[in-house]
Design a protein around this motif. Sequence first.
Motif, PDB file in Angstrom:
ATOM      1  N   THR A  83     -69.839  -2.379  48.887  1.00 58.19           N
ATOM      2  CA  THR A  83     -68.505  -1.891  49.222  1.00 58.19           C
ATOM      3  C   THR A  83     -68.391  -0.406  48.906  1.00 58.19           C
ATOM      4  O   THR A  83     -67.730   0.334  49.625  1.00 58.19           O
ATOM      5  CB  THR A  83     -67.446  -2.670  48.423  1.00 58.19           C
ATOM      6  OG1 THR A  83     -67.670  -4.066  48.631  1.00 58.19           O
ATOM      7  CG2 THR A  83     -66.051  -2.316  48.858  1.00 58.19           C
ATOM      8  N   GLY A  84     -69.062   0.029  47.855  1.00 57.51           N
ATOM      9  CA  GLY A  84     -69.031   1.445  47.478  1.00 57.51           C
ATOM     10  C   GLY A  84     -69.568   2.342  48.567  1.00 57.51           C
ATOM     11  O   GLY A  84     -69.025   3.426  48.809  1.00 57.51           O
ATOM     12  N   LEU A  85     -70.634   1.893  49.240  1.00 56.66           N
ATOM     13  CA  LEU A  85     -71.182   2.692  50.327  1.00 56.66           C
ATOM     14  C   LEU A  85     -70.203   2.788  51.495  1.00 56.66           C
ATOM     15  O   LEU A  85     -70.031   3.849  52.100  1.00 56.66           O
ATOM     16  CB  LEU A  85     -72.508   2.105  50.816  1.00 56.66           C
ATOM     17  CG  LEU A  85     -73.720   2.368  49.955  1.00 56.66           C
ATOM     18  CD1 LEU A  85     -74.947   1.650  50.513  1.00 56.66           C
ATOM     19  CD2 LEU A  85     -73.994   3.851  49.861  1.00 56.66           C
ATOM     20  N   VAL A  86     -69.568   1.676  51.813  1.00 56.49           N
ATOM     21  CA  VAL A  86     -68.605   1.680  52.920  1.00 56.49           C
ATOM     22  C   VAL A  86     -67.439   2.615  52.606  1.00 56.49           C
ATOM     23  O   VAL A  86     -67.000   3.391  53.454  1.00 56.49           O
ATOM     24  CB  VAL A  86     -68.103   0.247  53.210  1.00 56.49           C
ATOM     25  CG1 VAL A  86     -67.008   0.261  54.262  1.00 56.49           C
ATOM     26  CG2 VAL A  86     -69.255  -0.645  53.654  1.00 56.49           C
ATOM     27  N   ILE A  87     -66.964   2.582  51.356  1.00 52.23           N
ATOM     28  CA  ILE A  87     -65.871   3.477  50.946  1.00 52.23           C
ATOM     29  C   ILE A  87     -66.339   4.930  51.020  1.00 52.23           C
ATOM     30  O   ILE A  87     -65.601   5.810  51.476  1.00 52.23           O
ATOM     31  CB  ILE A  87     -65.375   3.103  49.536  1.00 52.23           C
ATOM     32  CG1 ILE A  87     -64.670   1.747  49.589  1.00 52.23           C
ATOM     33  CG2 ILE A  87     -64.468   4.180  48.962  1.00 52.23           C
ATOM     34  CD1 ILE A  87     -64.341   1.167  48.239  1.00 52.23           C
ATOM     35  N   GLU A  88     -67.569   5.191  50.598  1.00 58.49           N
ATOM     36  CA  GLU A  88     -68.111   6.550  50.657  1.00 58.49           C
ATOM     37  C   GLU A  88     -68.175   7.048  52.102  1.00 58.49           C
ATOM     38  O   GLU A  88     -67.830   8.192  52.394  1.00 58.49           O
ATOM     39  CB  GLU A  88     -69.505   6.581  50.039  1.00 58.49           C
ATOM     40  CG  GLU A  88     -70.163   7.944  50.089  1.00 58.49           C
ATOM     41  CD  GLU A  88     -71.617   7.885  49.625  1.00 58.49           C
ATOM     42  OE1 GLU A  88     -72.371   8.792  50.023  1.00 58.49           O
ATOM     43  OE2 GLU A  88     -71.983   6.944  48.902  1.00 58.49           O
ATOM     44  N   TRP A  89     -68.619   6.189  53.016  1.00 57.56           N
ATOM     45  CA  TRP A  89     -68.707   6.582  54.432  1.00 57.56           C
ATOM     46  C   TRP A  89     -67.329   6.887  54.994  1.00 57.56           C
ATOM     47  O   TRP A  89     -67.142   7.875  55.693  1.00 57.56           O
ATOM     48  CB  TRP A  89     -69.370   5.483  55.259  1.00 57.56           C
ATOM     49  CG  TRP A  89     -70.764   5.179  54.852  1.00 57.56           C
ATOM     50  CD1 TRP A  89     -71.650   6.022  54.260  1.00 57.56           C
ATOM     51  CD2 TRP A  89     -71.448   3.938  54.999  1.00 57.56           C
ATOM     52  NE1 TRP A  89     -72.839   5.389  54.023  1.00 57.56           N
ATOM     53  CE2 TRP A  89     -72.745   4.103  54.478  1.00 57.56           C
ATOM     54  CE3 TRP A  89     -71.094   2.697  55.510  1.00 57.56           C
ATOM     55  CZ2 TRP A  89     -73.690   3.083  54.466  1.00 57.56           C
ATOM     56  CZ3 TRP A  89     -72.031   1.676  55.510  1.00 57.56           C
ATOM     57  CH2 TRP A  89     -73.311   1.875  54.993  1.00 57.56           C
ATOM     58  N   GLU A  90     -66.363   6.031  54.647  1.00 55.34           N
ATOM     59  CA  GLU A  90     -65.002   6.248  55.141  1.00 55.34           C
ATOM     60  C   GLU A  90     -64.447   7.567  54.612  1.00 55.34           C
ATOM     61  O   GLU A  90     -63.855   8.352  55.364  1.00 55.34           O
ATOM     62  CB  GLU A  90     -64.100   5.097  54.715  1.00 55.34           C
ATOM     63  CG  GLU A  90     -62.670   5.276  55.184  1.00 55.34           C
ATOM     64  CD  GLU A  90     -61.711   4.246  54.627  1.00 55.34           C
ATOM     65  OE1 GLU A  90     -60.549   4.294  55.025  1.00 55.34           O
ATOM     66  OE2 GLU A  90     -62.122   3.423  53.788  1.00 55.34           O
ATOM     67  N   MET A  91     -64.634   7.842  53.322  1.00 55.39           N
ATOM     68  CA  MET A  91     -64.115   9.079  52.737  1.00 55.39           C
ATOM     69  C   MET A  91     -64.804  10.303  53.325  1.00 55.39           C
ATOM     70  O   MET A  91     -64.159  11.330  53.559  1.00 55.39           O
ATOM     71  CB  MET A  91     -64.274   9.059  51.217  1.00 55.39           C
ATOM     72  CG  MET A  91     -63.394   8.018  50.535  1.00 55.39           C
ATOM     73  SD  MET A  91     -61.661   8.098  51.024  1.00 55.39           S
ATOM     74  CE  MET A  91     -61.194   9.646  50.336  1.00 55.39           C
ATOM     75  N   ARG A  92     -66.088  10.205  53.588  1.00 54.09           N
ATOM     76  CA  ARG A  92     -66.803  11.319  54.186  1.00 54.09           C
ATOM     77  C   ARG A  92     -66.222  11.658  55.555  1.00 54.09           C
ATOM     78  O   ARG A  92     -66.013  12.829  55.886  1.00 54.09           O
ATOM     79  CB  ARG A  92     -68.291  10.990  54.321  1.00 54.09           C
ATOM     80  CG  ARG A  92     -69.095  12.144  54.888  1.00 54.09           C
ATOM     81  CD  ARG A  92     -70.557  11.809  54.988  1.00 54.09           C
ATOM     82  NE  ARG A  92     -71.114  11.611  53.656  1.00 54.09           N
ATOM     83  CZ  ARG A  92     -72.142  10.804  53.399  1.00 54.09           C
ATOM     84  NH1 ARG A  92     -72.700  10.133  54.378  1.00 54.09           N
ATOM     85  NH2 ARG A  92     -72.602  10.676  52.182  1.00 54.09           N
ATOM     86  N   LEU A  93     -65.920  10.633  56.338  1.00 54.56           N
ATOM     87  CA  LEU A  93     -65.339  10.865  57.668  1.00 54.56           C
ATOM     88  C   LEU A  93     -63.903  11.381  57.565  1.00 54.56           C
ATOM     89  O   LEU A  93     -63.502  12.260  58.335  1.00 54.56           O
ATOM     90  CB  LEU A  93     -65.398   9.581  58.497  1.00 54.56           C
ATOM     91  CG  LEU A  93     -66.813   9.124  58.855  1.00 54.56           C
ATOM     92  CD1 LEU A  93     -66.770   7.774  59.542  1.00 54.56           C
ATOM     93  CD2 LEU A  93     -67.520  10.143  59.716  1.00 54.56           C
ATOM     94  N   ARG A  94     -63.141  10.865  56.615  1.00 51.12           N
ATOM     95  CA  ARG A  94     -61.761  11.354  56.445  1.00 51.12           C
ATOM     96  C   ARG A  94     -61.744  12.813  56.008  1.00 51.12           C
ATOM     97  O   ARG A  94     -60.965  13.612  56.501  1.00 51.12           O
ATOM     98  CB  ARG A  94     -61.016  10.515  55.420  1.00 51.12           C
ATOM     99  CG  ARG A  94     -60.575   9.189  55.943  1.00 51.12           C
ATOM    100  CD  ARG A  94     -59.702   8.494  54.895  1.00 51.12           C
ATOM    101  NE  ARG A  94     -59.477   7.122  55.251  1.00 51.12           N
ATOM    102  CZ  ARG A  94     -58.543   6.706  56.094  1.00 51.12           C
ATOM    103  NH1 ARG A  94     -57.770   7.596  56.669  1.00 51.12           N
ATOM    104  NH2 ARG A  94     -58.392   5.436  56.357  1.00 51.12           N
TER     105      ARG A  94
END
Length: 116
Positions: A83-94
Motif C-alpha cells: 500500500t505504501g508504494l501505491v500511496i507513493e505513486w499517487e503522491m508523486r503524480l499529485r
Amino acid sequence: MHTLGEVKAHCDGGADTVTLTRAEWESICAVLRSYCATGKQRREAEHETERVKRIARPVWRACARTSRHMRWAIACSPHAVSTGLVIEWEMRLRHAMTVRWQDLPPGHPGRRPRGR
C-alpha cells in the motif's frame, strides 16, 4: 425558412446572395450568440491553457517515472504490491501538478528572473 438544398440551388443558378426573413436572421443570430464568449470567459480559457502548458512536462515526467517504478515493483513481487508504494505513486503524480518557476520555458512571461 430556407432549406440547405434551396439555398444551394439558388446559388448554383448564378445568384450571389440570399434574402433572409427577419425570423431567419434572428434564429441565425441566436445560434451565433451561443458561441460567443465574454471577456472573462476568454481570459479564463487562456489561463487554463497556460496552466495546462505549465504542468504538461512535469506531469509527463512523473508519469514516465511512476510507470517505470510500477513495472519494477510488479516484476519483483507480482502477487502483492504494498500500500505504501501505491500511496507513493499517487503522491508523486499529485505533486507533479504543482508547478515550480523552473518548470516554465525560459522565454515564458510568467517566469521569474533568477535574482528574485
